[in-house]
Design a protein around this motif. Structure first.
Motif, PDB file in Angstrom:
ATOM      1  N   SER A   1      85.744  17.824 -40.674  1.00  0.00           N
ATOM      2  CA  SER A   1      84.378  18.478 -41.265  1.00  0.00           C
ATOM      3  C   SER A   1      83.721  19.563 -40.635  1.00  0.00           C
ATOM      4  O   SER A   1      83.372  20.481 -40.901  1.00  0.00           O
ATOM      5  CB  SER A   1      83.745  17.515 -42.380  1.00  0.00           C
ATOM      6  OG  SER A   1      84.550  16.960 -43.536  1.00  0.00           O
ATOM      7  N   SER A   2      83.540  19.100 -39.342  1.00  0.00           N
ATOM      8  CA  SER A   2      82.817  20.123 -38.621  1.00  0.00           C
ATOM      9  C   SER A   2      83.718  20.849 -37.913  1.00  0.00           C
ATOM     10  O   SER A   2      83.755  21.609 -37.236  1.00  0.00           O
ATOM     11  CB  SER A   2      82.084  19.384 -37.252  1.00  0.00           C
ATOM     12  OG  SER A   2      83.527  18.433 -36.237  1.00  0.00           O
TER      13      SER A   2
ATOM     14  N   GLY B   1      90.254  13.856 -40.616  1.00  0.00           N
ATOM     15  CA  GLY B   1      89.365  14.199 -41.462  1.00  0.00           C
ATOM     16  C   GLY B   1      90.195  14.357 -43.016  1.00  0.00           C
ATOM     17  O   GLY B   1      90.729  13.304 -43.310  1.00  0.00           O
TER      18      GLY B   1
ATOM     19  N   GLY C   1      85.844  10.730 -22.811  1.00  0.00           N
ATOM     20  CA  GLY C   1      85.711  11.839 -21.651  1.00  0.00           C
ATOM     21  C   GLY C   1      84.517  10.712 -20.683  1.00  0.00           C
ATOM     22  O   GLY C   1      84.322  11.078 -19.624  1.00  0.00           O
TER      23      GLY C   1
ATOM     24  N   HIS D   1      84.241   8.930 -35.494  1.00  0.00           N
ATOM     25  CA  HIS D   1      83.320   9.293 -34.553  1.00  0.00           C
ATOM     26  C   HIS D   1      83.265   8.310 -33.138  1.00  0.00           C
ATOM     27  O   HIS D   1      82.264   9.257 -32.566  1.00  0.00           O
ATOM     28  CB  HIS D   1      82.033   8.671 -36.077  1.00  0.00           C
ATOM     29  CG  HIS D   1      81.615   9.649 -36.498  1.00  0.00           C
ATOM     30  ND1 HIS D   1      80.835   9.649 -37.807  1.00  0.00           N
ATOM     31  CD2 HIS D   1      82.395  10.719 -37.274  1.00  0.00           C
ATOM     32  CE1 HIS D   1      81.118   9.669 -39.239  1.00  0.00           C
ATOM     33  NE2 HIS D   1      81.784  11.128 -38.157  1.00  0.00           N
TER      34      HIS D   1
ATOM     35  N   GLN E   1      85.663  21.391 -31.227  1.00  0.00           N
ATOM     36  CA  GLN E   1      86.356  21.987 -29.663  1.00  0.00           C
ATOM     37  C   GLN E   1      88.017  21.021 -29.941  1.00  0.00           C
ATOM     38  O   GLN E   1      87.279  19.839 -30.180  1.00  0.00           O
ATOM     39  CB  GLN E   1      85.995  22.513 -28.819  1.00  0.00           C
ATOM     40  CG  GLN E   1      84.701  23.482 -28.714  1.00  0.00           C
ATOM     41  CD  GLN E   1      84.128  23.695 -27.359  1.00  0.00           C
ATOM     42  OE1 GLN E   1      84.733  22.648 -26.444  1.00  0.00           O
ATOM     43  NE2 GLN E   1      83.344  24.185 -26.866  1.00  0.00           N
TER      44      GLN E   1
ATOM     45  N   VAL F   1      90.689  16.492 -20.554  1.00  0.00           N
ATOM     46  CA  VAL F   1      91.071  17.728 -20.379  1.00  0.00           C
ATOM     47  C   VAL F   1      91.065  18.595 -20.345  1.00  0.00           C
ATOM     48  O   VAL F   1      90.540  19.296 -20.933  1.00  0.00           O
ATOM     49  CB  VAL F   1      91.610  16.628 -21.921  1.00  0.00           C
ATOM     50  CG1 VAL F   1      92.131  18.028 -22.565  1.00  0.00           C
ATOM     51  CG2 VAL F   1      91.575  15.292 -22.513  1.00  0.00           C
TER      52      VAL F   1
ATOM     53  N   HIS G   1      86.177   8.936 -47.041  1.00  0.00           N
ATOM     54  CA  HIS G   1      88.136   9.356 -46.837  1.00  0.00           C
ATOM     55  C   HIS G   1      88.475   8.021 -47.626  1.00  0.00           C
ATOM     56  O   HIS G   1      89.020   7.422 -46.778  1.00  0.00           O
ATOM     57  CB  HIS G   1      88.547   9.337 -45.896  1.00  0.00           C
ATOM     58  CG  HIS G   1      87.932  10.621 -44.714  1.00  0.00           C
ATOM     59  ND1 HIS G   1      87.547  12.019 -45.383  1.00  0.00           N
ATOM     60  CD2 HIS G   1      86.891  10.154 -43.133  1.00  0.00           C
ATOM     61  CE1 HIS G   1      87.159  12.248 -44.543  1.00  0.00           C
ATOM     62  NE2 HIS G   1      86.410  11.737 -43.573  1.00  0.00           N
TER      63      HIS G   1
ATOM     64  N   PRO H   1      90.629  22.911 -23.508  1.00  0.00           N
ATOM     65  CA  PRO H   1      90.076  22.912 -24.656  1.00  0.00           C
ATOM     66  C   PRO H   1      89.813  22.853 -25.151  1.00  0.00           C
ATOM     67  O   PRO H   1      88.813  23.002 -26.533  1.00  0.00           O
ATOM     68  CB  PRO H   1      89.438  21.735 -23.306  1.00  0.00           C
ATOM     69  CG  PRO H   1      89.543  22.402 -22.273  1.00  0.00           C
ATOM     70  CD  PRO H   1      91.306  23.046 -22.333  1.00  0.00           C
TER      71      PRO H   1
ATOM     72  N   GLY I   1      89.461  20.281 -27.466  1.00  0.00           N
ATOM     73  CA  GLY I   1      89.525  19.341 -26.827  1.00  0.00           C
ATOM     74  C   GLY I   1      88.048  18.231 -26.855  1.00  0.00           C
ATOM     75  O   GLY I   1      88.715  16.730 -26.470  1.00  0.00           O
TER      76      GLY I   1
HETATM   77  C1  LIG Z   1      78.593  17.511 -40.295  1.00  0.00           C
HETATM   78  C2  LIG Z   1      79.985  17.083 -39.589  1.00  0.00           C
HETATM   79  C3  LIG Z   1      81.131  16.774 -40.301  1.00  0.00           C
HETATM   80  C4  LIG Z   1      81.803  15.830 -39.174  1.00  0.00           C
HETATM   81  N1  LIG Z   1      83.031  14.646 -39.765  1.00  0.00           N
HETATM   82  C5  LIG Z   1      84.014  14.658 -39.071  1.00  0.00           C
HETATM   83  C6  LIG Z   1      85.398  14.346 -39.939  1.00  0.00           C
HETATM   84  O1  LIG Z   1      85.439  14.528 -40.767  1.00  0.00           O
HETATM   85  N2  LIG Z   1      85.728  13.629 -39.358  1.00  0.00           N
HETATM   86  C7  LIG Z   1      86.220  13.582 -37.795  1.00  0.00           C
HETATM   87  O2  LIG Z   1      86.613  12.689 -37.262  1.00  0.00           O
HETATM   88  N3  LIG Z   1      84.376  13.952 -37.440  1.00  0.00           N
HETATM   89  C8  LIG Z   1      83.861  14.414 -37.471  1.00  0.00           C
HETATM   90  N4  LIG Z   1      82.459  14.722 -36.785  1.00  0.00           N
HETATM   91  C9  LIG Z   1      82.696  14.697 -35.999  1.00  0.00           C
HETATM   92  C10 LIG Z   1      82.413  15.060 -34.761  1.00  0.00           C
HETATM   93  O3  LIG Z   1      82.435  16.620 -35.172  1.00  0.00           O
HETATM   94  C11 LIG Z   1      83.947  15.580 -34.138  1.00  0.00           C
HETATM   95  O4  LIG Z   1      84.306  13.961 -33.263  1.00  0.00           O
HETATM   96  C12 LIG Z   1      84.973  16.566 -33.062  1.00  0.00           C
HETATM   97  O5  LIG Z   1      85.753  15.748 -32.857  1.00  0.00           O
HETATM   98  C13 LIG Z   1      83.885  16.917 -31.906  1.00  0.00           C
HETATM   99  O6  LIG Z   1      84.447  17.864 -31.918  1.00  0.00           O
HETATM  100  P1  LIG Z   1      83.212  18.356 -29.973  1.00  0.00           P
HETATM  101  O7  LIG Z   1      83.988  19.772 -30.305  1.00  0.00           O
HETATM  102  O8  LIG Z   1      81.622  18.987 -30.883  1.00  0.00           O
HETATM  103  O9  LIG Z   1      83.135  17.319 -29.374  1.00  0.00           O
HETATM  104  P2  LIG Z   1      81.670  17.018 -28.339  1.00  0.00           P
HETATM  105  O10 LIG Z   1      80.862  16.211 -29.653  1.00  0.00           O
HETATM  106  O11 LIG Z   1      81.005  18.196 -27.501  1.00  0.00           O
HETATM  107  O12 LIG Z   1      82.747  15.806 -28.025  1.00  0.00           O
HETATM  108  C14 LIG Z   1      83.139  14.649 -28.346  1.00  0.00           C
HETATM  109  C15 LIG Z   1      83.768  13.636 -26.965  1.00  0.00           C
HETATM  110  O13 LIG Z   1      84.310  14.319 -26.332  1.00  0.00           O
HETATM  111  C16 LIG Z   1      84.548  14.416 -24.871  1.00  0.00           C
HETATM  112  N5  LIG Z   1      84.769  15.758 -24.472  1.00  0.00           N
HETATM  113  C17 LIG Z   1      84.730  16.861 -25.037  1.00  0.00           C
HETATM  114  N6  LIG Z   1      86.027  17.871 -24.085  1.00  0.00           N
HETATM  115  C18 LIG Z   1      86.657  16.932 -23.558  1.00  0.00           C
HETATM  116  C19 LIG Z   1      87.141  17.290 -22.315  1.00  0.00           C
HETATM  117  N7  LIG Z   1      87.686  18.783 -22.905  1.00  0.00           N
HETATM  118  N8  LIG Z   1      88.253  16.599 -21.755  1.00  0.00           N
HETATM  119  C20 LIG Z   1      86.928  15.666 -21.603  1.00  0.00           C
HETATM  120  N9  LIG Z   1      86.693  14.791 -22.863  1.00  0.00           N
HETATM  121  C21 LIG Z   1      85.854  15.796 -23.773  1.00  0.00           C
HETATM  122  C22 LIG Z   1      82.789  14.124 -24.918  1.00  0.00           C
HETATM  123  O14 LIG Z   1      82.333  13.936 -23.593  1.00  0.00           O
HETATM  124  C23 LIG Z   1      82.290  13.182 -25.612  1.00  0.00           C
HETATM  125  O15 LIG Z   1      82.627  12.419 -25.363  1.00  0.00           O
HETATM  126  C24 LIG Z   1      81.602  15.476 -37.882  1.00  0.00           C
HETATM  127  C25 LIG Z   1      80.143  16.257 -37.496  1.00  0.00           C
HETATM  128  C26 LIG Z   1      79.700  16.585 -37.948  1.00  0.00           C
HETATM  129  C27 LIG Z   1      78.139  17.265 -37.300  1.00  0.00           C
END
Ligand SMILES: Cc1cc2nc3c(=O)[nH]c(=O)nc-3n(C[C@H](O)[C@H](O)[C@H](O)COP(=O)(O)OP(=O)(O)OC[C@H]3O[C@@H](n4cnc5c(N)ncnc54)[C@H](O)[C@@H]3O)c2cc1C
Length: 471
Positions: A134-135, A151, A201, A417, A140, A206, A372, A111, A142
């Motif tokens: 975009s992030s 995206g 989560g 989100h 990650q 996962v 989008h 993950p 996961g």
């Molecule tokens: C600049 C910017 C741009 C963005 N652009 C987009 C975009 O284009 N499209 C989009 O959809 N989102 C976007 N996002 C939102 C965000 O990046 C996404 O939701 C992304 O998937 C989160 O990934 P993360 O690794 O940071 O997860 P986190 O923020 O750390 O966690 C997200 C969720 O997943 C859970 N989680 C994480 N890992 C696990 C695991 N292994 N098992 C169970 N639960 C888990 C957490 O508890 C939480 O509920 C953006 C955010 C920013 C800051």
């Protein structure tokens, strides 16, 4: 409850150096990318494998210690804020790609793998993983799965959900289950794979992921269409789709966003027009040329004042990178940036864009809109200052009305989100009490002690936005 004894047992499971409980560590994991939410965890734990996670789950379940799984913390719904304290679980030791299977066109990963790294690795083999939040430079896989992230390529290729074939998940009681696999067809019982995708989560952890891959498209082309009238830009979106063309990307940026993005990226974007559509098509060279030509024609018929096709892959890349930087660019303007993701059916884009402008004026708040457009997934983004309580109140009223409008137009409160703690109060607008009740029953079946990411998705006593507490 978290006690010294629990801390000691966690150290026994993962090793002392993988349990952090200093004030500095707790502060670092007390918030995520969502403004206005902060709460301290009791400890931060970094397991090395699935077995350790199973033991952690059992221990926390017995002691009713909350577990907040955290990827890179880039979520925008306060999804990883440890609202009730407990442990934050990191995947920094579980960040390996396990296999790229070129016969079955799948990738199996842990993950903690970074999304862009995964995309780059498969592209080296001429394969394609389309979901591109975009992030992705930071997020990650996961995290993407648990938010069901979308995206820029979502219009043509769908979102994360459409690529998840199999998952290994640790349940709150410590059981390790496998759902799905490398199978194109599998109807053995309930579709647990899909249930975990987007579960934020709250149901389990996962620990392994199998994703579907596609052949990498032969080529792609990118173009910009400029408009003096927002409505005409939104209308073009509907017209392209009703002409039976599905571009890879169909993004909308309004003038305030354009100005800020150009200031940030300096690539010569026009800043004197009211709106821009960024359009991309991929596929074989002949179809891409045909679609780009037709879409340019549709843009002009719908009052685009200029249509420019990128002359080189570098120019095209600069345009999409600039679009991906929109949030970061906007975030430089004011102390607090609140980005939402109200989503409507594509045919309602024009009405939604108009409604957002009217609502922003009504509450006298500064809202830029981009997003989008082809997915109907807009990002009204408010530039404000959390210290100005009176203004924040108006911002909340404006967003509430935006969510109501989105639902009224057949849309939803969040397109990508997630609900997290941030939108828990608004979930009823979309699901009603019966829908929320059904989801609560699912949550109870998996997690009767409510240890998995408590305070997320379901409102209960969660106050709107302002959760600044110390546990
Ligand atoms: C600049 C910017 C741009 C963005 N652009 C987009 C975009 O284009 N499209 C989009 O959809 N989102 C976007 N996002 C939102 C965000 O990046 C996404 O939701 C992304 O998937 C989160 O990934 P993360 O690794 O940071 O997860 P986190 O923020 O750390 O966690 C997200 C969720 O997943 C859970 N989680 C994480 N890992 C696990 C695991 N292994 N098992 C169970 N639960 C888990 C957490 O508890 C939480 O509920 C953006 C955010 C920013 C800051």
């Amino acid at each position: 409850m978290f006690t010294d004894q629990v801390k000691k047992q966690l150290e026994d499971i993962v090793g002392e150096k993988n349990v952090a409980a200093s004030n500095a560590s707790k502060l670092a994991y007390s918030y995520d990318a969502t403004p206005q939410f902060q709460s301290l965890p009791d400890a931060i734990v970094s397991p090395k494998n699935t077995q350790e996670i199973a033991e952690i789950m059992k221990l926390c379940n017995e002691n009713k210690v909350p577990i907040v799984p955290r990827g890179s913390g880039t979520n925008l719904s306060a999804g990883t804020t440890p609202i009730d304290g407990g442990i934050v679980l990191l995947f920094k030791h579980m960040n390996n790609i396990l296999e790229i299977d070129e016969n079955n066109l799948t990738i199996t990963t842990q993950p903690g793998v970074n999304t862009l790294h995964l995309i780059t690795e498969v592209e080296k083999l001429g394969l394609f993983y389309p979901p591109d939040p975009s992030s992705m430079k930071i997020s990650q896989i996961g995290g993407n799965i648990n938010e069901n992230s979308g995206g820029l390529r979502g219009l043509k290729y769908g979102v994360t959900r459409d690529y998840v074939m199999g998952l290994e998940v640790v349940l709150p009681n410590g059981d390790i289950i496998r759902a799905g696999g490398k199978l194109a067809k599998d109807v053995a019982g309930y579709d647990l794979t899909r249930l975990f995708v987007g579960s934020e989560g709250t149901l389990g952890i996962v620990t392994e992921i199998t994703l579907k891959l596609l052949p990498l498209p032969e080529t792609k082309k990118t173009m910009l269409a400029l408009y003096e009238d927002i409505h005409a830009a939104a209308q073009t979106v509907s017209k392209i789709l009703s002409n039976r063309i599905i571009p890879t990307t169909l993004e909308f940026l309004d003038q305030p966003t354009l100005k800020v993005v150009e200031d940030f990226s300096n690539i010569g974007l026009p800043t004197d027009v009211k709106a821009v559509l960024l359009i991309e098509q991929d596929g074989d060279a002949q179809s891409v040329d045909k679609d780009i030509h037709k879409m340019a024609e549709i843009c002009r018929e719908n009052h685009a004042i200029q249509v420019d096709v990128a002359k080189s892959p570098e120019e095209a890349e600069a345009l999409t990178t600039a679009r991906r930087s929109a949030l970061s660019a906007l975030a430089r303007l004011k102390p607090t940036t609140i980005l939402e993701d109200a989503t409507v059916p594509r045919s309602e884009i024009a009405n939604m864009v108009e409604a957002i402008a009217i609502i922003a004026e009504k509450y006298d708040v500064d809202i830029c809109t981009f997003g989008h457009a082809g997915d109907g997934n807009l990002h009204p983004t408010c530039l404000t200052d959390v210290r100005d309580k009176e203004e924040i109140h108006r911002v909340e009223q404006a967003f509430e009305e935006i969510f109501e409008k989105a639902v009224e137009l057949g849309g939803t409160i969040t397109g990508e989100h997630g609900v997290g703690a941030m939108k828990a109060d608004y979930l009823h607008l979309k699901l009603g009490e019966a829908g929320i009740g059904a989801m609560r029953n699912i949550k109870k079946a998996f997690d009767p002690n409510n240890i998995m990411n408590p305070g997320k998705i379901f409102a209960k006593n969660s106050p709107k936005r302002v959760v600044v507490s110390q546990s």
